[in-house]
Write a protein that holds these residues in place. Structure first.
Motif, PDB file in Angstrom:
ATOM      1  N   TRP A  91      -5.902   2.658  -7.920  1.00 53.27           N
ATOM      2  CA  TRP A  91      -6.692   2.311  -6.734  1.00 53.27           C
ATOM      3  C   TRP A  91      -7.413   0.985  -6.902  1.00 53.27           C
ATOM      4  O   TRP A  91      -7.508   0.194  -5.983  1.00 53.27           O
TER       5      TRP A  91
ATOM      6  N   ALA B 266       0.463   2.376  -8.176  1.00 50.80           N
ATOM      7  CA  ALA B 266      -0.568   1.361  -8.382  1.00 50.80           C
ATOM      8  C   ALA B 266      -1.941   2.022  -8.399  1.00 50.80           C
ATOM      9  O   ALA B 266      -2.285   2.763  -7.485  1.00 50.80           O
TER      10      ALA B 266
ATOM     11  N   ARG C 247      -5.071  -1.917  -6.277  1.00 49.14           N
ATOM     12  CA  ARG C 247      -4.822  -2.065  -4.842  1.00 49.14           C
ATOM     13  C   ARG C 247      -6.006  -2.736  -4.162  1.00 49.14           C
ATOM     14  O   ARG C 247      -5.847  -3.644  -3.354  1.00 49.14           O
TER      15      ARG C 247
ATOM     16  N   MET D 251       0.842  -1.199   0.000  1.00 55.51           N
ATOM     17  CA  MET D 251       0.000   0.000   0.000  1.00 55.51           C
ATOM     18  C   MET D 251       0.879   1.252   0.000  1.00 55.51           C
ATOM     19  O   MET D 251       0.729   2.132  -0.829  1.00 55.51           O
ATOM     20  N   HIS D 252       1.840   1.264   0.926  1.00 54.96           N
ATOM     21  CA  HIS D 252       2.728   2.417   0.966  1.00 54.96           C
ATOM     22  C   HIS D 252       3.919   2.200   0.049  1.00 54.96           C
ATOM     23  O   HIS D 252       4.777   3.041  -0.058  1.00 54.96           O
TER      24      HIS D 252
ATOM     25  N   TRP E  23       7.103  -5.096   1.933  1.00 52.34           N
ATOM     26  CA  TRP E  23       5.730  -5.404   1.513  1.00 52.34           C
ATOM     27  C   TRP E  23       5.682  -6.611   0.600  1.00 52.34           C
ATOM     28  O   TRP E  23       4.724  -7.357   0.584  1.00 52.34           O
TER      29      TRP E  23
ATOM     30  N   TYR F 226      -0.050  -7.158  -8.683  1.00 55.30           N
ATOM     31  CA  TYR F 226       0.310  -6.174  -7.668  1.00 55.30           C
ATOM     32  C   TYR F 226       1.573  -6.599  -6.926  1.00 55.30           C
ATOM     33  O   TYR F 226       2.486  -5.808  -6.690  1.00 55.30           O
TER      34      TYR F 226
ATOM     35  N   TYR G 258       4.235  -3.879  -8.026  1.00 49.99           N
ATOM     36  CA  TYR G 258       4.128  -2.697  -7.166  1.00 49.99           C
ATOM     37  C   TYR G 258       4.666  -2.910  -5.751  1.00 49.99           C
ATOM     38  O   TYR G 258       5.233  -1.999  -5.174  1.00 49.99           O
ATOM     39  N   ALA G 259       4.436  -4.119  -5.187  1.00 51.71           N
ATOM     40  CA  ALA G 259       4.909  -4.342  -3.815  1.00 51.71           C
ATOM     41  C   ALA G 259       6.429  -4.329  -3.805  1.00 51.71           C
ATOM     42  O   ALA G 259       7.066  -4.967  -4.631  1.00 51.71           O
TER      43      ALA G 259
ATOM     44  N   ALA H 145      -6.066  -6.445  -5.015  1.00 53.32           N
ATOM     45  CA  ALA H 145      -4.995  -7.190  -4.362  1.00 53.32           C
ATOM     46  C   ALA H 145      -5.289  -7.368  -2.876  1.00 53.32           C
ATOM     47  O   ALA H 145      -5.210  -8.470  -2.332  1.00 53.32           O
ATOM     48  N   TRP H 146      -5.662  -6.264  -2.225  1.00 54.33           N
ATOM     49  CA  TRP H 146      -5.937  -6.360  -0.787  1.00 54.33           C
ATOM     50  C   TRP H 146      -7.226  -7.106  -0.523  1.00 54.33           C
ATOM     51  O   TRP H 146      -7.343  -7.828   0.478  1.00 54.33           O
TER      52      TRP H 146
END
Lengths: 269, 326
Positions: A9, A7, A12, A1-2, B133, B124, B128-129, A15-16
């Protein structure tokens, strides 16, 4: 996320959201183990209690199932460690006729569905008039555990420099000394990680076990039987939580052990 | 050590022992084929005798005769078991082909759904991670994969049961009508969530999802960033880059993941017996045939179905380069 602001929204979120989906049932198992309700499942939960833990660990059938599972997994892991690392040592460096066939054969027990392995072993035990017992379960488990040990060890072998072995020999060490002082330290964590994975795999296995176990009840079989009759719900919940943690926690350890092993000491060019 | 070697007798004994070991070690080093054989024989014996031997014995028994009246298996060769699976004129063909098609349809649906849900997560993770993370995501996907299979199946029976979490949420949101309507659909529905095809599909998809995420993630990790820059430099929009560069390179990972989701669904019989409507899967049929009926020949013939299907699948997957992505 951070980690990265680029990425979008929705990615994200997906993925989450996916992670939440993966963990939601595990949280449910954790929560229900502490639920005060006795007879059924209802939501929201009724209250918080530790009572069922004492009850579960006071039951002979639960303890017997846990002990059997530990013994089976231990024996299967030892066999898998021995045979799996031998196969890895034989196959990692040399090319020879039939090598691909052997590699395929090692992978076959996990590529084919468990019922195939299960019924094949069962029908053979019957033909050979072998009674299902502790050892028939171990034979089944060791067969599919071998590949995880093999995979771990062969990957490590490929990253270790063979010239260390040659140097050791040149300096006068024999094969056994070389194995103990040079090879073993390099593959030790891979062996440990492979062993943990094999243990977890065996501890959790159910499909092959249902065919080879006869009247023996490993922990997963105990749980499966429990699902058929909705009595003892709280005890089942506690056992489910314990089984889940027993296989999950060692996996984190195995992961830690294989972290950062891309460069094994001394293998720098 | 120094004290021991100062004693002449022990020193000689050690020298003899190390001489023996030395000679053996030299022999193994010079004759490396011998060393190779010594290493290979135990695992090969195990696999050759225990595993392949069992598979062959199974195939052999698929041609044996089962007597319906005496419930006894005799080693008389017959093709009847296979006719029951392949010959439409056989009285049991319709029932058997139903089981095969039901299982296949579920395996395909689960595989497609798994790929669709897994791809964004894997994407992701790979793109991105960063740093800690990345490790976090990896462990977070791996842990549910290794959490006990039977416990996960159990958790879902709890979640989907009447009065359970899903029903409570649906009730609280006032969506009872929607759930009823969905469960009334043919092919998807059933009398309740935990006895519907939808419920079974959900549990299967959940349980095999990590097996799909990790190979896709591994394939995506290997896509070089320079290719994406080149694509952008040459004027491709992000969507074009995704479609023409990333997707083709990640596809072997998808196929690799699908081997697991497909094969595991095809052989499973625990989930179909815990969740979903009545109606057997291949696995349940095999289990019932060998267990309560004792018809090992028919059970063996049934296991040939997933073996053949997966054999074809693996051949196709190999052509698509999935083995390099495993």
């Amino acid at each position: 996320m951070h980690s990265d602001p680029r990425a979008p929204w929705w990615l994200r979120l997906m993925a989450w959201g996916g992670l939440a989906f993966l963990h939601f049932p595990l949280l449910v198992v954790l929560a229900y183990a502490f639920n005060t309700e006795e007879s059924a499942f209802s939501f929201p939960l009724q209250g918080f209690t530790l009572r069922w833990f004492a009850e579960a660990f006071g039951r002979d059938d639960v303890l017997a199932a846990i002990w059997l599972s530990v013994k089976v997994a231990g024996a299967a892991t030892l066999l898998a460690l021995l045979l799996g690392s031998m196969a890895a040592a034989a196959l990692y460096r040399r090319n020879f006729l039939g090598k691909d066939a052997i590699t395929l054969m090692l992978v076959l027990p996990i590529a084919l569905p468990g019922i195939v392995t299960g019924i094949a072993l069962l029908s053979t035990f019957r033909l050979a008039e072998v009674e299902p017992s502790f050892w028939t379960i171990v034979i089944g488990h060791a067969t599919f555990c071998m590949v995880v040990v093999y995979n771990n060890v062969v990957a490590r072998f490929r990253r270790t420099a063979y010239n260390l072995v040659e140097a050791s020999m040149d300096l006068g060490a024999d094969a056994f000394q070389t194995f103990r002082h040079v090879v073993l330290p390099q593959i030790a964590t891979a062996l440990l990680a492979g062993g943990i994975l094999a243990f977890a795999l065996s501890f959790d296995e159910i499909i092959v076990t249902t065919f080879t176990a006869g009247h023996e009840r490993t922990l997963p079989i105990w749980l499966l039987n429990q699902l058929g009759r909705p009595r003892d719900v709280p005890v089942t919940n506690v056992v489910a939580m314990v089984v889940m943690l027993m296989t999950m926690l060692p996996i984190v350890l195995a992961w830690k052990l294989t972290q950062g092993t891309e460069t094994v000491a001394g293998s720098g060019k | 050590m120094s004290a021991a070697s100062s004693l002449p007798a022990q020193g000689a004994a050690m020298a003899a022992a190390s001489g023996w070991r030395r000679r053996l070690a030299d022999l193994l080093y010079r004759r490396s084929t011998l060393a190779l054989l010594l290493l290979l024989v135990p695992p090969l014996l195990w696999f050759g005798v225990v595993y392949l031997g069992s598979l062959l014995a199974l195939l052999l028994q698929s041609g044996y005769t089962f007597d319906d009246f005496t419930m006894a298996v005799t080693p008389d060769w017959t093709l009847d078991n296979f006719r029951a699976l392949l010959d439409p004129r056989h009285p049991l063909f319709d029932a058997n082909i139903d089981i095969v098609l039901r299982t296949l349809a579920m395996a395909c649906a689960v595989t497609v759904a798994g790929a669709v849900i897994a791809f964004p997560i894997a994407y992701y993770m790979a793109r991105y991670a960063r740093g800690a993370w990345k490790g976090f995501f990896y462990v977070a996907v791996m842990l549910p994969m290794w959490a006990s299979y039977i416990v996960k199946a159990y958790a879902w029976t709890v979640i989907l049961a009447r009065g359970g979490i899903v029903y409570w949420c649906v009730d609280t949101l006032g969506l009872d009508g929607v759930l009823e309507a969905v469960l009334a659909l043919p092919l998807v529905g059933g009398t309740s969530l935990s006895t519907s095809h939808l419920g079974r599909f959900l549990v299967f998809t959940y349980i095999w999802l990590p097996f799909m995420i990790l190979p896709i993630q591994a394939a995506l990790e290997r896509v070089p960033a320079s290719l994406l820059q080149a694509s952008a430099d040459l004027g491709a929009t992000p969507a074009q880059t995704f479609r023409t560069v990333i997707l083709p390179l990640a596809f072997p990972g998808v196929v690799a993941g699908s081997i697991f989701t497909f094969s595991l669904t095809l052989g499973d019989y625990i989930i179909p017996s815990l969740v979903g409507p009545s109606g057997y899967f291949i696995g349940n049929m095999v289990y019932t045939m060998q267990g309560s009926i004792g018809n090992i020949p028919m059970a063996a013939a049934f296991t040939v179905v997933p073996i053949v299907i997966i054999g074809l699948y693996l051949t196709a997957a190999r052509k698509l380069g999935a083995f390099d992505a495993l």
